[in-house]
Enzyme design. Structure first.
Site, mmCIF file in Angstrom:
data_model
loop_
_atom_site.group_PDB
_atom_site.id
_atom_site.type_symbol
_atom_site.label_atom_id
_atom_site.label_comp_id
_atom_site.label_asym_id
_atom_site.label_seq_id
_atom_site.Cartn_x
_atom_site.Cartn_y
_atom_site.Cartn_z
ATOM 1 N N ARG A 14 16.029 -22.322 -41.177
ATOM 2 C CA ARG A 14 15.793 -23.467 -42.074
ATOM 3 C C ARG A 14 16.985 -23.637 -43.007
ATOM 4 O O ARG A 14 17.879 -22.791 -43.054
ATOM 5 C CB ARG A 14 14.497 -23.308 -42.869
ATOM 6 C CG ARG A 14 14.460 -22.101 -43.771
ATOM 7 C CD ARG A 14 13.049 -21.890 -44.344
ATOM 8 N NE ARG A 14 13.009 -20.714 -45.169
ATOM 9 C CZ ARG A 14 13.089 -20.721 -46.497
ATOM 10 N NH1 ARG A 14 13.199 -21.850 -47.148
ATOM 11 N NH2 ARG A 14 13.053 -19.592 -47.177
ATOM 12 N N ILE A 16 20.276 -24.337 -45.104
ATOM 13 C CA ILE A 16 21.708 -24.286 -44.828
ATOM 14 C C ILE A 16 21.980 -23.600 -43.494
ATOM 15 O O ILE A 16 22.803 -24.064 -42.696
ATOM 16 C CB ILE A 16 22.458 -23.572 -45.974
ATOM 17 C CG1 ILE A 16 22.388 -24.400 -47.251
ATOM 18 C CG2 ILE A 16 23.903 -23.271 -45.591
ATOM 19 C CD1 ILE A 16 22.864 -23.668 -48.500
ATOM 20 N N GLY A 79 18.675 -15.230 -47.431
ATOM 21 C CA GLY A 79 18.445 -14.943 -48.843
ATOM 22 C C GLY A 79 17.044 -15.359 -49.252
ATOM 23 O O GLY A 79 16.411 -16.180 -48.590
ATOM 24 N N TYR A 142 18.289 -13.283 -58.548
ATOM 25 C CA TYR A 142 18.990 -14.113 -57.576
ATOM 26 C C TYR A 142 20.465 -14.283 -57.953
ATOM 27 O O TYR A 142 21.348 -14.085 -57.127
ATOM 28 C CB TYR A 142 18.299 -15.482 -57.449
ATOM 29 C CG TYR A 142 18.930 -16.385 -56.431
ATOM 30 C CD1 TYR A 142 18.666 -16.207 -55.071
ATOM 31 C CD2 TYR A 142 19.771 -17.409 -56.805
ATOM 32 C CE1 TYR A 142 19.236 -17.028 -54.128
ATOM 33 C CE2 TYR A 142 20.357 -18.243 -55.857
ATOM 34 C CZ TYR A 142 20.076 -18.051 -54.523
ATOM 35 O OH TYR A 142 20.662 -18.873 -53.578
ATOM 36 N N LYS A 146 23.984 -13.007 -55.895
ATOM 37 C CA LYS A 146 24.838 -14.011 -55.254
ATOM 38 C C LYS A 146 26.225 -14.023 -55.861
ATOM 39 O O LYS A 146 27.121 -14.663 -55.439
ATOM 40 C CB LYS A 146 24.203 -15.410 -55.362
ATOM 41 C CG LYS A 146 22.981 -15.585 -54.494
ATOM 42 C CD LYS A 146 23.358 -15.559 -53.041
ATOM 43 C CE LYS A 146 22.216 -15.821 -52.103
ATOM 44 N NZ LYS A 146 22.651 -15.927 -50.726
#
Length: 146
Positions: A14, A16, A79, A142, A146
């Protein structure tokens, strides 16, 4: 003339990852995607994998290599998010996001590098987020991953 490559995209079921898989397929590459559930786009090979589990990744790589050949391009995209304010965030919520987004990226890259070094060719793309640069309320786990 474009050289056809074997491309592996983590989290390609799903968002990107799915869009990237579609583009690589459109360009004529052999594409595999990892997913815990769901399927990649038409024309891709979907393999079940959890990027936090080394054995799961080894099995996924073995399947991709046997069906499409050695992975030449890795897109580390998988992620997760578990957003909440830091004062309310549990240790498990923090750890699961960091384990997937950071630890999973390490594991998938480590596995890819072996074949790339042997072949003396490889490309690795790590998908990040603007949140990693600027932060965002409720996303300490998060943004730090990242």
């Amino acid at each position: 003339m474009v050289t056809v490559r074997t491309v592996l995209i983590t989290g390609g079921n799903r968002g990107i990852g799915f869009a990237l898989a579609e583009e690589f397929i459109a360009q004529g590459h052999r594409v595999a995607v990892t997913a815990r559930s769901g399927e990649g786009p038409a024309g891709s090979l979907t393999v079940r994998a959890d990027v936090t589990d080394g054995a799961s990744l080894d099995a996924a790589y073995a399947e991709v290599e046997s069906k499409l050949g050695p992975v030449e391009v890795l897109i580390a995209n998988a992620g997760i998010t578990k957003d909440t304010l830091v004062m309310r965030m549990t240790d498990e919520e923090f750890d699961s996001v960091v384990d997937t987004n950071l630890g999973g990226t390490f594991k998938v890259v480590k596995r890819a590098v072996k074949g790339m070094l042997k072949a003396r060719f490889g490309r690795i793309v790590l998908i990040s987020s603007v949140v990693g640069l600027y932060g965002s309320a409720g996303q300490v786990n998060y943004s730090s991953s990242k």
